[in-house]
Design an enzyme around this catalytic site. Sequence first.
Site, PDB file in Angstrom:
ATOM      1  N   LEU A 106       0.812  -1.216   0.000  1.00 47.64           N
ATOM      2  CA  LEU A 106       0.000   0.000   0.000  1.00 47.64           C
ATOM      3  C   LEU A 106       0.851   1.274   0.000  1.00 47.64           C
ATOM      4  CD1 LEU A 106      -2.935   1.031   0.177  1.00 47.64           C
ATOM      5  CD2 LEU A 106      -2.609   1.178   2.650  1.00 47.64           C
ATOM      6  N   ASP A 107       0.625   2.137  -0.987  1.00 51.02           N
ATOM      7  CA  ASP A 107       1.299   3.442  -1.085  1.00 51.02           C
ATOM      8  C   ASP A 107       2.815   3.321  -1.199  1.00 51.02           C
ATOM      9  OD1 ASP A 107      -1.200   4.606  -0.856  1.00 51.02           O
ATOM     10  OD2 ASP A 107      -1.063   4.807   1.309  1.00 51.02           O
ATOM     11  N   GLU A 108       3.288   2.176  -1.689  1.00 54.14           N
ATOM     12  CA  GLU A 108       4.741   2.011  -1.809  1.00 54.14           C
ATOM     13  C   GLU A 108       5.194   1.742  -3.239  1.00 54.14           C
ATOM     14  OE1 GLU A 108       6.706  -0.329   1.069  1.00 54.14           O
ATOM     15  OE2 GLU A 108       5.940   0.994   2.648  1.00 54.14           O
TER      16      GLU A 108
END
Lengths: 284, 284, 284, 284
Positions: free
Chosen positions: D227-229
């Site tokens: 997530l969000d990486e």
Amino acid sequence: MEHTYRLVISCPDRVGIVAKVSNFLSTYNGWITEASHHSDTQTGWFFMRHEIKATSIPFGLDQFRAAFEPIAREFNMNWHIADSAQPKKVILMCSKESHCVADLLHRWHSKEINAEIVAVISNHDDLRRMVEWHEIPYHHVPVSKENKEEAFAHIDELFQKYEADVVVLARYMQILPGELCEKYSGKVINIHHSFLPSFAGARPYHQAYSRGVKLIGATCHYVTQDLDEGPIIEQDVIRITHSDSIEDMVRLGKDVEKNVLARGLRSHIEDRVITYENKTVVFD
Amino acid sequence: MEHTYRLVISCPDRVGIVAKVSNFLSTYNGWITEASHHSDTQTGWFFMRHEIKATSIPFGLDQFRAAFEPIAREFNMNWHIADSAQPKKVILMCSKESHCVADLLHRWHSKEINAEIVAVISNHDDLRRMVEWHEIPYHHVPVSKENKEEAFAHIDELFQKYEADVVVLARYMQILPGELCEKYSGKVINIHHSFLPSFAGARPYHQAYSRGVKLIGATCHYVTQDLDEGPIIEQDVIRITHSDSIEDMVRLGKDVEKNVLARGLRSHIEDRVITYENKTVVFD
Amino acid sequence: MEHTYRLVISCPDRVGIVAKVSNFLSTYNGWITEASHHSDTQTGWFFMRHEIKATSIPFGLDQFRAAFEPIAREFNMNWHIADSAQPKKVILMCSKESHCVADLLHRWHSKEINAEIVAVISNHDDLRRMVEWHEIPYHHVPVSKENKEEAFAHIDELFQKYEADVVVLARYMQILPGELCEKYSGKVINIHHSFLPSFAGARPYHQAYSRGVKLIGATCHYVTQDLDEGPIIEQDVIRITHSDSIEDMVRLGKDVEKNVLARGLRSHIEDRVITYENKTVVFD
Amino acid sequence: MEHTYRLVISCPDRVGIVAKVSNFLSTYNGWITEASHHSDTQTGWFFMRHEIKATSIPFGLDQFRAAFEPIAREFNMNWHIADSAQPKKVILMCSKESHCVADLLHRWHSKEINAEIVAVISNHDDLRRMVEWHEIPYHHVPVSKENKEEAFAHIDELFQKYEADVVVLARYMQILPGELCEKYSGKVINIHHSFLPSFAGARPYHQAYSRGVKLIGATCHYVTQDLDEGPIIEQDVIRITHSDSIEDMVRLGKDVEKNVLARGLRSHIEDRVITYENKTVVFD
């Protein structure tokens, strides 16, 4: 958003202004949510804006005005008080380019802008469908060399009919006649697609391209009789390089234009802007 | 920093330029570490810069020049090749303001700038101690209405004596005579403390203050005979508000000036700038 | 620069604070040159800073303090008053990197910073010559795993000996012991070379490079016992691309670091920063 | 806009790649309008993008692919070629927040984005009217804890039915299941309302407010299972102060989100982005 009064003052600077005004507010139990001051040392002029919880004060605007008048007179104030619960009436004027109008309509639609867009006036019919989707009246008033006078007479009527507080030239490609600039002085906001005073007048991106600048910008300003020379409310820029064509500059510039116009309009609508000497104080 | 050759080319655009140049490099086993291209569609001109590991090529600059010359002739190229191991010789010119000179000296002292600062010339003696601490010769050449001609003749001698590749006007408050601008065309870099073309000439922060702009800037450009109108290399801006006095603008502007000048000079020194039609291509 | 008093207050928000304070100032004929307010609606806390012409008030700081004390007590104020004519005493701490120290020294040397740099402390001897040229004492206090305790005891003595008001960690690569953080709480300012909270700790540019961010930044903050987690005073960023190596990032980052540190320090020195809940109010 | 082919290549770096490719293009008389190169010295990997006038080459994409294949094999290239005349098919996914969707729809409507928006999928029905005005199908697919699996199976079917080339999470508040991230790897773009890696996960503006940062930002990135990486395509920030509430931050942040998403999507759509090692090369 809490219901507030906005008290906006400018006057010659001297000792005791803040004390007098804050005492006045304090006496009536006024709860200040925002206070801004500015002393201009060159002109010796003082500027002040208070935002006050409307419910904290035991009376309305008319009574406030009557009660405050003696102080205003004592200090030779230019002043007004506005009510956040009475949104300003805005007329948008545009041409064929849609980006600024679409952006403002969406901000209004999503309640980001606390104003009432009462009408859109354009010299072309292109944006009618977009505007009418928002259930806002669209007035197509073509302007040509021949009909200029009557066209702007009609536009002036529309301003009056809608009781507009603000007129926004959202990439309206016509020049407002001097009389209208004068008549609605301080109420007409323009977005110019350059970092003024560079590249005033026509085709600023073309001018910027020829000059080979490394940043392009946009300027939101009040309209005066002197084209693109009115008091500046807000400006911003974006970086470009040699590889950006005029078309790229137009595209990149649009985002700056939209944001600068929206920020400038917001400041005006929230009574954050005071003009003096062809400049502005903007209390953020 | 690896030792590299920088091959910089501009010529009329046509099919096959890149193929020809990259074949040439490839034939001699040239290892390209950086390659940049630009086609200007308006002028039909093509620009190109390669950075090549010097050790990957079996010969030096003179042989390179001889071998490349036929290609250059075929494509009508303006071109040159430079060696990163031969740092350019830089003369700084300044007046009393120290921020740009101090900044460049520190960048040089800390080896951030790959150049040799061979001398500082000033019309005042104020910055001598700072410059001499860096073991750089300081020449105090006062300029007045009366002695202008001989002063600049002396300055020209110094340019020649030091074999300067670049002259940096680091807030040098005098205007270079037209002959010198001409003679050292493309070699003299100025920092102007405004976002040109706005506020050319004297006292730009005062001009910006009166106009009430919301951003101030700085411009690094080549000096030409037309004051503040030469090709722009780099620009930047910083946000100000109504509460910033002229003194604040001067202070805030200094940081922009220093950075813009340092970036512009760096681009020039690394042969990243090509001028054409009073504009620049800058290959970052 | 005019001689001013800076009155800085924070207290629980309620009606009448501004009235009380401005009345007090007005009673003694105090000429306010700058006034800033902030209400934090989440915490119900109020913040206020006044700058007052010192000559407009008929008495000095001690009398001011005595006269103001009853008001401060009534409103439960945290407050202090400072005199712009008494520049704060600053100690710089550094390691081998020179850019922040050189920048601050030059700002001080050119009188841009209204403070007294009383000493520089470093765990290396590299910057001695640069510092001593400015006629500022340089203390080389090596820190190693073995001597950490006594080294910082010595550093603490130096803080006391010089009666430092502010300690600036200008790329000082050692971590201050918890006791010193505690003892000098609110007086130690650090520049961290990332946009915190991203990339806290060691080698932030390497972290940024691996993560592939498109902007790098710097953060000026108060030092607390939690590494890189103290209240943030100022931050800024600069755009990078895939073509920037770690070395490029280090170089580009330096300019951001210098400017962010200088702006943060300036705000602190002019009593423009109030901390609360690990955050800051910064009155520009 | 001229009809162009975009040839995008990444491969291990070695001498002769540019020569080989540009010779190939030159042989077929290919007119290069844009060429970009990048050597990553850490990984020894080389990246390259050409934009070629389609009319200058005597054959179509299939023939090009066949003719180029031997070169690609020789240099172990990852590569593809795209045709600007075949606009990519885009699906937008959203929730209740309208700003990103409205912005992209308008850019599409005004032909700023060269792509086909084939459908909008949302877990709420709020934006149906706005989307349908643009004559784009709107699919309301509610997602809850209970129906997650079948909801995303349905969404996957829609991706396939519309033959989407790109999926844009335009403030879609649901997390895509790992299988979908995997299946559409490199094709799903998200806008996260913080300057990643700071404030990943939920309510980033609230996180930013508590931490007291002085700038807020937005990040456009490819979606991966972490997530969000995922690889970052574009980021930007805007300055805030202590006086900005969370609501102000949300409002200011929207403008950054819109612009960052539009720029990131544009880069992707024009085949300007190459991913490697969880990072991106973006050829502007």
